[in-house]
Structure formats: C-alpha cells, structure tokens
Design a protein around this motif. Structure first.
Motif, PDB file in Angstrom:
ATOM      1  N   UNK A 249       0.837  -1.121   0.023  1.00  0.00           N
ATOM      2  CA  UNK A 249       0.046  -0.072  -0.034  1.00  0.00           C
ATOM      3  C   UNK A 249       0.994   1.311   0.209  1.00  0.00           C
ATOM      4  N   UNK A 250       2.043   1.305   0.791  1.00  0.00           N
ATOM      5  CA  UNK A 250       2.880   2.229   0.747  1.00  0.00           C
ATOM      6  C   UNK A 250       3.424   2.715  -0.535  1.00  0.00           C
ATOM      7  N   UNK A 251       4.038   1.479  -1.018  1.00  0.00           N
ATOM      8  CA  UNK A 251       4.770   1.685  -2.444  1.00  0.00           C
ATOM      9  C   UNK A 251       3.675   2.155  -3.489  1.00  0.00           C
ATOM     10  N   UNK A 252       2.248   1.702  -3.327  1.00  0.00           N
ATOM     11  CA  UNK A 252       1.538   2.183  -4.421  1.00  0.00           C
ATOM     12  C   UNK A 252       1.101   3.482  -4.112  1.00  0.00           C
ATOM     13  N   UNK A 253       1.030   3.965  -2.926  1.00  0.00           N
ATOM     14  CA  UNK A 253       0.736   5.404  -2.827  1.00  0.00           C
ATOM     15  C   UNK A 253       1.858   6.182  -3.276  1.00  0.00           C
ATOM     16  N   UNK A 254       3.020   5.935  -3.049  1.00  0.00           N
ATOM     17  CA  UNK A 254       4.134   6.487  -3.630  1.00  0.00           C
ATOM     18  C   UNK A 254       4.126   6.717  -4.899  1.00  0.00           C
ATOM     19  N   UNK A 255       3.690   5.607  -5.707  1.00  0.00           N
ATOM     20  CA  UNK A 255       3.856   5.534  -7.200  1.00  0.00           C
ATOM     21  C   UNK A 255       2.706   6.268  -7.834  1.00  0.00           C
ATOM     22  N   UNK A 256       1.453   6.827  -6.989  1.00  0.00           N
ATOM     23  CA  UNK A 256       0.516   7.248  -7.320  1.00  0.00           C
ATOM     24  C   UNK A 256       0.659   8.787  -7.657  1.00  0.00           C
ATOM     25  N   UNK A 257       1.902   9.223  -6.791  1.00  0.00           N
ATOM     26  CA  UNK A 257       2.164  10.592  -7.078  1.00  0.00           C
ATOM     27  C   UNK A 257       2.031  11.158  -8.335  1.00  0.00           C
TER      28      UNK A 257
END
Length: 332
Positions: A249-257
């Motif tokens: 989830x953390x990596x996904x949120x980072x990639x969504x920036x």
C-alpha cells in the motif's frame, strides 16, 4: 542465574527460508495464484473467511448460491414466452458451473504442483512448471478429496456456530450472547486446526505419496505433538503477511504521486484524454501490484508450512514458550 538456551527459534529459520523461497523462485508464482483460489495456506485467512461466513449463515433461510440459481430460473420462467428461453437460462447456469469446476480443478492441481516444486527446490532441484503441473495432476483426486473434507468440516463448524448466533439475535437475554461467544471461542480453534491439518496433509500426500487417511493421521500427529510451535509460526506468518500488504500500500501510494499530478493537470486543462490515460495507468499499477503481491504472499505462506513440515518431521524442535521458561528456570 538466567541460562542461555542452546535451542534456536525454529520460526526464525523457517520464515527466513520461506522469504527467500518466495522471492527467488518467482517462476512458481503462477502456481501460487492458482493454488490460492481455494487454499491460500494462511490460517488467519481461513479464520477470517469463516468468521464472515458465520454472519451469512446466521439465518437458516439464507440458501446462498442455490437460492440465486433458483431465483434466476424462476425469473427466466416468468419472463419467457417459450420453453426455449428457460432452457437457454439453464444452459448459461450449466456453463458457469462447468467453468467453476474447471477453475476448482485447476486450483487443486496447482496446490499439488506448488508443494512439489517448493519441496524439490528445498532439496536443491529445479523442477519446471510442466513437471510441477504433471505431479499435481497425478495427486488430483487425493487433493480434491482433502479440499472437500476441509470444506465440509469448515461448513459444519460455521453452521453449528451460526445456530447460537441466530438464537441470540432473537433473544434479549445476556445468557444468549454468552452462549454465542462461548461457541465462537470454540469455533476459532477448530477452524485453525482444520486449516493446519489440511496443509500438513497436502504435504504428506504430495511429498511422500502417503494415502489420504495416512496423510491426515500424520498431519494430526504433527500438530498434536508440536502445537505450540505451529501456533507461533502461524502468528508470525500472519504478522509478516500483513506487513507485506502494508508495504504494498505504501509503495502504491508513492507510485500514485505522478498519476495524481496528471489528474490535476487533466482537470486544469480539461483534457479527457489525459484523464482517461491517468486513470488507466493508475488502475493498471494497482492490479499489477495486487497480483504480484498476492502471488508472493501466497508462495511465502506455502513455503512456510513446507519448511515447518520438514522441520517437524526431523524432530528436535523446542517452542519459544518452552525456551523462555527454560532460560528463566533452567529446569524445563
């Protein structure tokens, strides 16, 4: 004086080996995805799904899929002017049923193939996917039977637990809720036992070629003799799996920036094409990460139980609880 125990934590070795197996043997992730359709090899997942199912079974009038099929047939019969429309509806339901059976069968084959492949890797061999599918197909019927037995046991346990819940919902007395809580506390260990016995028995069937009855007996004996170690490993495996999903989830949120930036740009310049492109990228990244994380987690869970199964078979395992008492008293 506190004595230092000479025994090493078994779960530390098992989980570290399982992590390496799950990451470096990515060729078997397709088997993990297919096997996880029926059995994810997570005791927590089995208990969570069973808890959700208890609430659905609390009403004895809830017939599940059978009710849906019956309502669909009645609806077709009411709307159709001829018998051909009704037959068409039945054909669609049969097609769906056949597709479901095919997926279930493929999942059973993948369970056997995954256990064989990971077990062979632990012995230093490198089986191909074709060989893994072949071995899984060779153990098809024992695996199917074991899945049916586990499913039947879980359904029976859920049904018996849902009866007190159904009774408690109709009562206002405290006794009714205490009875339900008591039955629920009995239900959770039963679900855990069924899940563990199933995965141990799968190991015995695939890796040792044991008959189904002997495999179940061996699985029960291993759990009875090493229940503390098994619970320790299951708890830590659950925490590790949860940590992996949090990391995803953390990596996904980072990639969504960058995607969010594109969304804002699309809103400013009012570009539908940029908006749809950003939406497609965000959705693709989400589902790709979901599939990859799921495959890694399922393979980690299978590898954990395979490593533990081998360790328990070798003997000499001392639970963490016992080691703590021994380190304090020196007499355990």
């Amino acid at each position: 004086m506190i004595l230092k125990s000479s025994h090493q934590p078994v779960y530390r070795e098992v989980l570290s080996q399982a992590l390496r197996t799950a990451w470096y043997d990515r060729r078997y992730w397709i088997l993990s995805l297919l096997a996880g359709i029926l059995v994810s090899a997570s005791a927590y997942d089995a208990m969570a799904r069973s808890i959700r199912a208890v609430s659905l079974q609390s009403s004895l009038l809830n017939l599940g899929m059978g009710k849906v099929i019956l309502q669909t047939l009645i609806l077709n019969a009411q709307k159709s002017e001829t018998i051909f429309a009704l037959v068409s509806g039945v054909e669609i339901l049969l097609l769906v049923a056949l597709l479901a059976l095919f997926i279930i069968g493929l999942s059973c084959i993948a369970q056997g193939g995954l256990i064989f492949a990971l077990g062979a890797r632990m012995r230093g061999k490198y089986p191909k996917l074709r060989e893994a599918f072949h071995v899984g197909a060779g153990s098809f019927w024992p695996i199917v039977t074991l899945n049916l037995l586990a499913c039947g046991g879980l359904c029976l346990a859920r049904f018996l637990t849902s009866l007190p819940l159904n009774w408690a919902l109709d009562q206002t007395r405290l006794t009714a809720y205490l009875v339900y809580i008591g039955s629920f506390l009995i239900f959770l260990p039963i679900v855990f036992l069924i899940a563990v016995v199933q995965i141990f028995a799968l190991n015995a069937v695939v890796l040792h070629g044991a008959p189904l009855s002997a495999a179940i007996g061996r699985a029960c004996a291993l759990f009875t003799k090493n229940w503390v170690v098994t619970i320790e490993t299951a708890v830590l495996q659950t925490l590790l799996s949860i940590g992996i999903w949090i990391l995803y989830i953390i990596i996904y949120l980072f990639l969504m920036i960058p995607v969010i930036v594109f969304f804002l740009a699309a809103a400013i310049i009012q570009s539908n094409a940029l908006f749809m492109c950003s939406l497609a990228i965000g959705t693709a990244v989400f589902f790709a990460g979901l599939v990859l994380t799921g495959a890694f987690t399922i393979q980690l869970q299978y590898a954990t139980w395979i490593h533990l199964y081998r360790k328990l078979g070798e003997g000499g395992i001392v639970p963490k609880l016992h080691r703590l008492v021994q380190s304090i008293t020196g007499f355990f």
